[in-house]
Design a protein around this motif. Structure first.
Motif, PDB file in Angstrom:
ATOM      1  N   UNK B 283       0.850  -1.200   0.000  1.00 41.64           N
ATOM      2  CA  UNK B 283       0.000   0.000   0.000  1.00 41.64           C
ATOM      3  C   UNK B 283       0.880   1.242   0.000  1.00 41.64           C
ATOM      4  N   UNK B 284       1.929   1.229   0.818  1.00 41.56           N
ATOM      5  CA  UNK B 284       2.767   2.420   0.937  1.00 41.56           C
ATOM      6  C   UNK B 284       3.505   2.732  -0.359  1.00 41.56           C
ATOM      7  N   UNK B 285       3.727   1.729  -1.212  1.00 43.71           N
ATOM      8  CA  UNK B 285       4.387   2.033  -2.485  1.00 43.71           C
ATOM      9  C   UNK B 285       3.389   2.569  -3.509  1.00 43.71           C
ATOM     10  N   UNK B 286       2.094   2.426  -3.217  1.00 41.51           N
ATOM     11  CA  UNK B 286       1.080   2.833  -4.189  1.00 41.51           C
ATOM     12  C   UNK B 286       0.530   4.226  -3.935  1.00 41.51           C
ATOM     13  N   UNK B 287       0.716   4.763  -2.730  1.00 45.13           N
ATOM     14  CA  UNK B 287       0.066   6.022  -2.387  1.00 45.13           C
ATOM     15  C   UNK B 287       1.084   7.104  -2.090  1.00 45.13           C
ATOM     16  N   UNK B 288       0.597   8.344  -1.985  1.00 42.07           N
ATOM     17  CA  UNK B 288       1.503   9.462  -1.767  1.00 42.07           C
ATOM     18  C   UNK B 288       1.395  10.038  -0.361  1.00 42.07           C
ATOM     19  N   UNK B 289       0.213   9.917   0.272  1.00 47.66           N
ATOM     20  CA  UNK B 289       0.067  10.513   1.597  1.00 47.66           C
ATOM     21  C   UNK B 289      -0.410   9.466   2.595  1.00 47.66           C
ATOM     22  N   UNK B 296      -6.816   3.410   1.504  1.00 49.06           N
ATOM     23  CA  UNK B 296      -6.615   2.210   0.694  1.00 49.06           C
ATOM     24  C   UNK B 296      -6.619   0.976   1.586  1.00 49.06           C
ATOM     25  N   UNK B 297      -5.898   1.078   2.710  1.00 51.89           N
ATOM     26  CA  UNK B 297      -5.820  -0.074   3.607  1.00 51.89           C
ATOM     27  C   UNK B 297      -7.205  -0.429   4.157  1.00 51.89           C
ATOM     28  N   UNK B 298      -7.983   0.594   4.485  1.00 51.46           N
ATOM     29  CA  UNK B 298      -9.283   0.319   5.091  1.00 51.46           C
ATOM     30  C   UNK B 298     -10.283  -0.224   4.071  1.00 51.46           C
TER      31      UNK B 298
END
Lengths: 332, 378
Positions: B283-289, B296-298
């Protein structure tokens, strides 16, 4: 021997490097395109060992993007560069071993103390324990942070944060330093102290590429590359830039009523551009068109209350403003 | 290089320790949630309120109502007044069920004919209604059996006649009292473990990007693998601490015994952690903030995982296409292992398939996340 290109003045397109030493940073057609926006447009320049190379230009001109590409933070769209002899695209890890980088924004860990930040960056640069201890002490002393080792970095003053950031960037004693607006938001005395450090390092052979908006800082640079709209529009020493970058004659005009007069002055034939300078107006005129007296007469004829007109020499700031002007107007 | 990883670990550790909110989210919140939600998540329906409209007012009708209320599952109130009040009781929620006894109840009964009573059910809460209806039917069956037995007893005594009967004597294995806590609480542990470790991991790297510290780290010779390992290892440790705390709560406060091997539980939890950390990293590689990471995670991971993993709804009842997806969810494998270990005490022979699936998913997710992670800002 190496060549560099001054795009502004055809007579000086080819100049010999002053020191004659090997170039440490060689930028060759470096280009960065974000979507449909060209942030950096085919840059060519090189920086010899031990030089303080200043990068000047308006916000959004592409200064930070260039530095970020040279540090391996961004990939280049086209062109390449070597830093310390290593290609930034092919060998980014080797490049990283040789550089120190300070970003515009304070980018150390605010929730770590001064010594914890130093220990972390020393560790990731792979310093051995004894060397780290030595360097940490040296950096704390250099940055004037003695007694503040246990303070959280986030609670330090702007000047201290900036010196800590510099300290962390030079822990591994890199031969090349990239400083992106290192002194924004720092008081004049601290800025001067900071530049003392930079000049001291440069005198010991460290190559420094620095961006700044402060004209007094630009004067400290060996050479200045002026970048606008992603292109290098001038490259020379500060004194040469002042002499040659602006080919118009400059007059300082004091008007009785400044309100709306700038447009009127600019409409006078022979006047190329104006800029505010304190309470006065700096008027750039096509060479040989006016003398101070004839300009005053021209303005008075136009119905303006002129108090004084004085011929002045071009300052770096004047040069900056003329160079940053839109391309059509700049080409006088 | 070992010392670089060590530097990252030290740094992470200091940061986690210095952030009391984070520690609270990681360690205390899951335990508290387990305590609160653990007592709440139960599929057992107790105390269904039953309103009775007795139009017969006979000894037989009163006797039947008494028998129903003594079953213990239904709380009985009597309705009086006009018949329109029956629906009113359901709408207002005062009653989940309404039992209407016809006026000729005892007369029909005494004539030895089958007699029907009307049951109105609050279908708005379907699982509740079905359970309540079951209780009522059971109580009615028991009462009618009692009546029948009276007659049969008479028949046996007077005529020596006995009709054949078959009754099912049931016994629930693994969970004799059919207490749904034994089923839900261990699964809840899996859920909380996932939420805590995945969300925090997804935000950890994004935070560095947001605050600009990533920029400073990228220009160092630190390798991506060292950075990622340094980021994830503390969460592995915290994950195991979380599991231990949850286990203590489950075993000692909820009295749900762990029948299987503790070692297997820890080992499989470790495999599950690979999944949650891998997902978080991905998830952290897909998002900016950090906000995007949270969303996304939720929405894209937690919601489908919770609803489709068999945590509440049996996967067997889902339509085939959704079932195919549900069967692949890592949380499903972990829940099956955890429930198996707690309730049935299964061993490696029974859970190795699920464990292998967890391992495969974990390695795959982490691998993908590491591949996607670039030491660049663009």
């Amino acid at each position: 021997m190496f060549l560099n290109v001054g795009l502004l003045n055809n007579k000086r397109t080819i100049t010999l490097n002053r020191n004659g030493t090997e170039p440490v940073i060689v930028v060759d057609g470096l280009t960065k395109v974000f979507g449909r926006f060209t942030a950096v447009d085919h840059l060519h320049f090189s920086v010899p060992r031990g030089e303080i190379f200043g990068f000047l230009g308006p916000n959004g001109a592409g200064k930070s993007t260039t530095i970020r590409m040279l540090c391996g933070l961004l990939s280049s769209t086209e062109g390449t560069a070597t830093v310390g002899g290593y290609d930034i695209n092919r060998d980014p890890e080797r490049v990283r071993q040789n550089i120190g980088y300070m970003s515009q924004k304070f980018s150390l860990y605010k929730d770590l103390t001064v010594s914890e930040n130093i220990a972390f960056f020393g560790g990731v640069y792979g310093l051995a324990r004894t060397r780290l201890r030595e360097r940490a002490a040296a950096v704390v002393r250099l940055a004037g942070l003695t007694g503040l080792e246990k303070r959280l970095a986030g609670t330090l003053s702007g000047a201290h944060q900036q010196r800590l950031a510099l300290g962390c960037a030079i822990l591994h004693e890199p031969p090349i330093l990239f400083l992106d607006e290192p002194t924004s938001g720092v008081d004049p005395i601290s800025r001067r102290l900071f530049w003392d450090l930079i000049q001291d390092m440069a005198s010991r052979g460290v190559t420094v590429l620095v961006t700044t908006h402060f004209m007094d800082e630009a004067e400290f640079c060996g050479r200045i590359g002026f970048i606008s709209g992603g292109r290098l529009v001038a490259l020379d020493t500060p004194s040469a830039l002042k002499r040659d970058a602006v080919r118009e004659e400059l007059y300082e005009v004091s008007l009785a009523d400044m309100q709306g007069s700038r447009e009127r002055v600019e409409s006078v034939p022979g006047v190329v551009a104006t800029s505010y300078f304190g309470r006065n107006l700096h008027v750039f005129c096509r060479p040989g068109t006016f003398t101070a007296e004839s300009l005053q007469q021209a303005l008075v004829r136009d119905g303006m209350g002129v108090q004084s007109v004085e011929s002045v020499s071009v300052s770096l700031e004047d040069a900056f403003i003329r160079l940053a002007a839109p391309a059509g107007k700049a080409a006088a | 290089m070992m010392s670089r990883l060590q530097s990252v670990l030290t740094k992470e550790w200091i940061q986690i320790r210095r952030d009391p909110k984070l520690l609270g989210i990681l360690l205390i919140a899951p335990v508290l949630q387990l305590l609160v939600l653990g007592s709440a998540v139960t599929t057992d329906v107790r105390e269904v309120s039953l309103a009775v409209r007795d139009n017969d007012h006979s000894w037989h009708s009163r006797e039947m109502v008494r028998a129903i209320s003594s079953s213990g599952y239904l709380q009985t109130t009597m309705l009086a007044g006009p018949g329109a009040c029956d629906a009113e009781a359901l709408i207002s929620g005062r009653a989940g069920l309404v039992l209407v006894i016809p006026a000729d109840f005892s007369r029909t009964l005494l004539r030895g004919l089958p007699v029907g009573v009307q049951v109105l059910v609050d279908g708005a809460d379907s699982s509740f209604a079905v359970q309540g209806l079951n209780y009522l039917q059971k109580a009615l069956r028991l009462y009618s059996e009692r009546l029948a037995r009276g007659i049969v007893d008479d028949a046996v005594r007077l005529r020596g006649f006995s009709p054949p009967t078959i009754t099912a004597q049931s016994r629930a294995w693994f969970n004799p009292a059919l207490d749904s806590h034994h089923y839900m609480v261990p699964a809840l542990m899996g859920l909380l473990l996932m939420v805590a470790t995945m969300v925090v991991t997804s935000m950890a790297l994004v935070k560095e990007r947001e605050e600009g510290t990533m920029e400073q780290v990228i220009v160092t010779p630190l390798r991506p693998s060292e950075l990622i390992a340094g980021k994830l290892l503390p969460f592995v440790v915290i994950g195991f601490v979380e599991i231990t705390l949850a286990l203590l709560v489950i075993v000692f406060l909820f009295d749900v015994p762990l029948k299987g091997s503790l070692l297997l539980l820890y080992a499989c939890s470790g495999l599950f952690l690979l999944n949650t950390l891998g997902l978080g990293l991905l998830v952290s590689t897909l998002v900016k903030t950090q906000q995007q990471a949270m969303l996304v995670a939720t929405f894209f991971i937690m919601m489908p995982f919770v609803l489709l993993s068999g945590f509440t709804f049996p996967i067997e009842n889902m339509p085939t296409p959704i079932r195919v997806v549900a069967e692949l969810i890592p949380l499903k494998f972990y829940l099956r292992i955890v429930r198996g270990l707690f309730l049935k005490g299964i061993g490696l022979a029974d859970l190795w398939r699920d464990a292998l699936a967890l391992l495969a998913w974990g390695v795959g997710l982490l691998g993908l996340a590491v591949l996607k992670f670039r030491k660049r800002l663009d």
